[in-house]
Design an enzyme around this catalytic site. Structure first.
Site, PDB file in Angstrom:
ATOM      1  N   GLY A   1       0.814  -1.202   0.000  1.00 25.38           N
ATOM      2  CA  GLY A   1       0.000   0.000   0.000  1.00 25.38           C
ATOM      3  C   GLY A   1       0.851   1.257   0.000  1.00 25.38           C
ATOM      4  N   TYR A   2       1.890   1.264   0.825  1.00 27.32           N
ATOM      5  CA  TYR A   2       2.796   2.404   0.898  1.00 27.32           C
ATOM      6  C   TYR A   2       3.504   2.614  -0.444  1.00 27.32           C
ATOM      7  CZ  TYR A   2       6.459   5.496   2.698  1.00 27.32           C
ATOM      8  OH  TYR A   2       7.303   6.564   2.910  1.00 27.32           O
TER       9      TYR A   2
END
Length: 253
Positions: free
Chosen positions: A157-158
């Protein structure tokens, strides 16, 4: 030697309670800017960043907002626009990171990271940046990442959010460079902050990281004051859509 003077300017710095955002805010204040600070847990009075900036003789205005909550974000935007007639500099530094292997990465991790790191950044930039476009001047600085260029491990996600930030910077710059608004980003390398504590405490990972960094050390938050002030100043007027790596040489290795 050219001295950068931001006197009379007001900078909005998100995620400024500690770490890189703190150093960015203090650096801008040292150059003469007044600071609007916001984070989810920033004290409305008496924070360390407020004390530091007021000791420099600059004004500090504190706000709280959870960028993962759309209503909270818009409430902040409405408040800051009402309270401040002109924001000259926007520093989009707020962010979060949640670690879990991709095969086990839950929806709630993905959604939270994307909301804070990407969606909120777009909305805030659109709302504050459009006013800069109307005035014909302004400086916008995003905090990108080495994972703007690389995929990382256990942080899908990051990595997705920071990869998207790189493209978002260019998208805004393509539309706004000709209208007097500079949009750029700073990509931190491996910095000694809360986000990298787990890596620094892992002797194997820490050694492998340091072995690749030509500068031979973890970065410090203070390493970001200078680049931020440069991109917020008139010295960067012809710099648009650029992602400036501050990484001790990592990306050149």
């Amino acid at each position: 030697m050219t001295t950068i003077d931001l006197s009379g300017k007001t900078a909005l710095v998100t995620g400024c309670k500690r770490g890189i955002g703190f150093a960015m805010a203090v650096g801008l204040a040292k150059a003469g800017a007044d600071i609007i600070g916001v984070s989810a847990s920033l004290e409305l009075k008496g924070s360390d960043v407020e004390k530091e900036i007021k000791n420099l003789g600059r004004k500090f205005y504190a706000y709280q907002s959870d960028f993962g909550d759309r209503d909270s974000l818009y409430s902040f935007i409405n408040a800051v626009k009402a309270d401040h007639k002109k924001i000259d500099i926007l520093v989009n530094n707020a962010g979060t990171i949640l670690r879990k292997p991709a095969a086990e990465h839950p929806d709630e991790y993905w959604d939270k990271v994307i909301d804070i790191n990407l969606n909120a950044q777009f909305i805030l930039t659109r709302e504050i940046g459009s006013l800069m476009v109307d005035r014909g001047e302004g400086k916008i600085i995003f905090t990108a990442s080495l994972l703007t260029f690389q995929g990382g491990v256990t942080v899908p996600g990051y990595a997705a959010s920071k990869g998207a930030i790189g493209s978002l910077v260019k998208a805004f710059a393509n539309e706004w460079a000709g209208k007097g608004v500079n949009v750029n980003a700073i990509a931190p390398g491996y910095i000694a902050t809360d986000n990298t504590e787990a890596l620094r405490n892992d002797p194997v990972r820490s050694k492998s990281i340091l072995d690749r960094i030509p500068a031979g050390r973890w970065g410090e938050s203070e390493d970001f004051a200078g680049p931020t002030v440069f991109l917020a100043s008139e010295l960067s007027t012809y710099v648009n859509g650029t992602i400036l790596t501050v990484d001790g040489g990592w990306m050149g290795r």
